[in-house]
Design a protein around this motif. Structure first.
Motif, PDB file in Angstrom:
ATOM      1  N   GLU A  83      -1.431  -2.631   1.661  1.00 57.92           N
ATOM      2  CA  GLU A  83      -1.785  -3.861   2.372  1.00 57.92           C
ATOM      3  C   GLU A  83      -3.077  -4.468   1.836  1.00 57.92           C
ATOM      4  N   THR A  84      -3.958  -3.639   1.273  1.00 55.78           N
ATOM      5  CA  THR A  84      -5.296  -4.079   0.898  1.00 55.78           C
ATOM      6  C   THR A  84      -5.413  -4.470  -0.564  1.00 55.78           C
ATOM      7  N   PHE A  85      -4.797  -3.673  -1.432  1.00 52.85           N
ATOM      8  CA  PHE A  85      -5.004  -3.849  -2.870  1.00 52.85           C
ATOM      9  C   PHE A  85      -3.719  -4.294  -3.561  1.00 52.85           C
ATOM     10  N   GLU A  86      -3.904  -5.033  -4.646  1.00 52.70           N
ATOM     11  CA  GLU A  86      -2.771  -5.638  -5.349  1.00 52.70           C
ATOM     12  C   GLU A  86      -2.326  -4.774  -6.522  1.00 52.70           C
ATOM     13  N   MET A  87      -2.130  -3.493  -6.249  1.00 54.41           N
ATOM     14  CA  MET A  87      -1.695  -2.578  -7.292  1.00 54.41           C
ATOM     15  C   MET A  87      -1.047  -1.360  -6.640  1.00 54.41           C
ATOM     16  N   VAL A  88      -0.324  -0.607  -7.441  1.00 52.09           N
ATOM     17  CA  VAL A  88       0.297   0.640  -6.968  1.00 52.09           C
ATOM     18  C   VAL A  88      -0.632   1.785  -7.352  1.00 52.09           C
ATOM     19  N   PRO A  89      -1.007   2.643  -6.398  1.00 51.24           N
ATOM     20  CA  PRO A  89      -1.960   3.706  -6.736  1.00 51.24           C
ATOM     21  C   PRO A  89      -1.330   4.776  -7.618  1.00 51.24           C
ATOM     22  N   ALA A  90      -2.028   5.127  -8.693  1.00 53.23           N
ATOM     23  CA  ALA A  90      -1.567   6.221  -9.554  1.00 53.23           C
ATOM     24  C   ALA A  90      -2.226   7.535  -9.156  1.00 53.23           C
ATOM     25  N   GLY A  91      -3.395   7.456  -8.514  1.00 53.41           N
ATOM     26  CA  GLY A  91      -4.140   8.652  -8.150  1.00 53.41           C
ATOM     27  C   GLY A  91      -4.359   8.761  -6.657  1.00 53.41           C
TER      28      GLY A  91
END
Length: 521
Positions: free
Chosen positions: A176-184
């Motif tokens: 919801e907050t960041f415009e990316m998919v987390p890798a870590g």
């Protein structure tokens, strides 16, 4: 020549601020300090480097609770009022009979407050997260996800539903907050125990970062130590903290920040002036705290800003020289493998504890950018460079001072854990008993889940252990347990207190997309 890699990881977390009409100074101060001393100066530094086209890269871990507060108009408005109080206080101080050195430092601090206000309201429009997303899109930042609240994962391994809920809400908040998919994924306090890799990997996470003893005490210690990546049996890549790099900076004895030429942030007027002198800033009866107005260096003499900056420059050179020497020595034994030094620091360390910390960091980044044989890197970039990766089973550890969990479970705070454990068991029971409820009951169950997640936070036992506002920490912990218990009992009795529910929703408007059913998984 082998290119040496430096990987900076900065994590930001402070306890959640309840949205009450009267906000406690103790509750709100850590959030205000995080913005004033750390986040806003850090973003200003990044803006300067980016404008000058100086390459820099780092990893950021911003807890979901901090993200929720940064998105909250209530917290943002309270922060503006906080800045205005401090600016007015600085203006008042300048009308008093100050020495030339004191006047210079007061002006310096006032100007920094004014820049914070201008940036927060004017430049960022009270939306810091938008700026963080901008740097992430430029691949200057790599953002790691973390759990909903700072829960110590090894304590709850026998309650997988609880850890699943922490993961689900943490990842949901990230999306919801960041415009990316987390890798870590960042384990709070870097608390790791065998088997947790399978949980994290099941959510599509590629890597995590662990404390050095998790690496070095593994079943088969990696040949390259903490200077290269390893992989767990589940396929989760792991990087190890370079303890030497962190100790250079923040070690209490011999760390850079202890240099006698630096500002002594412990000698703040918030701990020295009488109640009347501080009344414009906070109520002394609720506990003293730092104001940012300091006048002495650590050697007890008058602080000189230019001397402090010059020392920060020298310490930046020492840091780079130390890391370069260590990586070169390691490379001589490791047959040409690309090596990495992982330096992990709390963002709150800069400014609040080490006033010159941002000068030091900017100098380090500028100097590395000018080097041919060293560069700042990101975990996903570095993992692509590793040619041979060893499989290990990391050891149980954390980055708490004891290396394990002595600070979380001792004679001062061991009364907390049994209550949390019981609350988690009851929450799992509720999720299984009411799998399809909607409306008011669903809202109530979501609020119950919220209270459990907040009660699991390490903030409360750590504050009690360190005797940092222990009464407040105990009160907050009991408040969450009592609120959950009231919901549990009301559901058992078949009646729900609507007014109480609405009140709690206003005080804790976090994780709006809560789904209590995750506790049933």
């Amino acid at each position: 020549m082998i290119k040496k890699n430096i990987l900076f990881v900065f994590y930001a977390h402070v306890p959640y601020v309840p949205h009450r009409d009267t906000v406690s100074d103790i509750a709100a101060a850590p959030f205000y300090d995080l913005l004033s001393y750390s986040l806003l100066p850090f973003l200003r530094m990044c803006d300067r480097l980016d404008t000058e086209c100086i390459p820099f890269k780092c990893v950021l871990v911003i807890s979901p609770l901090v993200c929720e507060m940064l998105k909250s108009s209530f917290c943002c408005d309270q922060y503006v009022a906080y800045i205005d109080r401090h600016i007015a206080f600085a203006q008042e101080k300048l009308t008093q009979d100050l020495s030339p050195a004191q006047k210079e430092l007061t002006i310096l601090h006032r100007d920094r407050l004014l820049r914070n206000r201008d940036d927060f309201i004017g430049l960022y429009q009270k939306d810091i997260l938008k700026q963080i997303n901008k740097f992430a899109a430029k691949q200057k930042f790599e953002l790691m996800a973390t759990s909903a609240t700072p829960c110590f994962f090894p304590f709850y391994q026998d309650m997988p539903e609880s850890l699943a809920a922490q993961m689900e809400f943490g990842l949901s908040s990230f999306r919801e907050t960041f415009e990316m998919v987390p890798a870590g994924f960042w384990f709070p306090a870097m608390g790791y125990s065998a088997g947790l890799d399978r949980l994290v990997k099941s959510y599509g996470i590629d890597y995590t970062i662990l404390e050095s003893q998790s690496f070095l005490f593994a079943d088969h210690p990696p040949a390259r130590g903490v200077f290269s990546a390893a992989v767990t049996e589940s396929g989760l890549s792991v990087l190890g903290k370079d303890t030497g790099a962190c100790a250079d900076v923040e070690q209490a004895v011999g760390g850079f920040y202890t240099n006698p030429h630096y500002l002594d942030t412990a000698r703040d007027i918030g701990f020295e002036l009488d109640e009347q002198g501080l009344s414009a800033l906070f109520n002394v009866e609720q506990g003293r705290r730092a104001t940012g107005f300091c006048y002495c260096s650590r050697n007890g003499e008058k602080y000189d800003v230019s001397v402090g900056k010059a020392q920060a420059e020298r310490d930046a050179e020492r840091f780079i020289a130390n890391r370069s020497a260590v990586l070169e020595e390691a490379a001589s034994f490791l047959d040409g493998e690309s090596l990495c030094s992982v330096c992990i620091l709390p963002l709150t360390f800069f400014g609040k504890i080490w006033f010159e910390g941002m000068y030091w960091l900017e100098s380090v980044l500028r100097k590395i950018a000018a080097m041919q044989d060293m560069e700042c890197t990101l975990p996903t970039e570095y993992l692509k460079k590793v040619r041979r990766i060893q499989s290990i089973e990391p050891f149980y550890a954390s980055h708490l001072p004891s290396g394990y969990a002595d600070e979380l479970l001792n004679s001062a705070n061991d009364w907390m854990f049994p209550c949390i454990q019981k609350a988690v068991e009851r929450m799992i029971d509720l999720a299984e008993r009411f799998p399809n409820d909607q409306g008011l009951k669903e809202r109530t169950l979501n609020m119950a889940a919220k209270e459990v997640l907040l009660a699991q936070s390490m903030d409360w036992p750590l504050m009690v252990d360190a005797q940092i506002s222990p009464e407040y920490a105990a009160e907050q912990y009991r408040d969450h347990i009592a609120a959950f218990t009231a919901v549990y009992e009301s559901l058992g009795a078949g009646s729900i207190g609507t007014e109480q529910l609405i009140k709690r929703e206003k005080e804790y408007p976090i994780f709006k997309e809560m789904n209590y059913r995750f506790f049933a998984k």
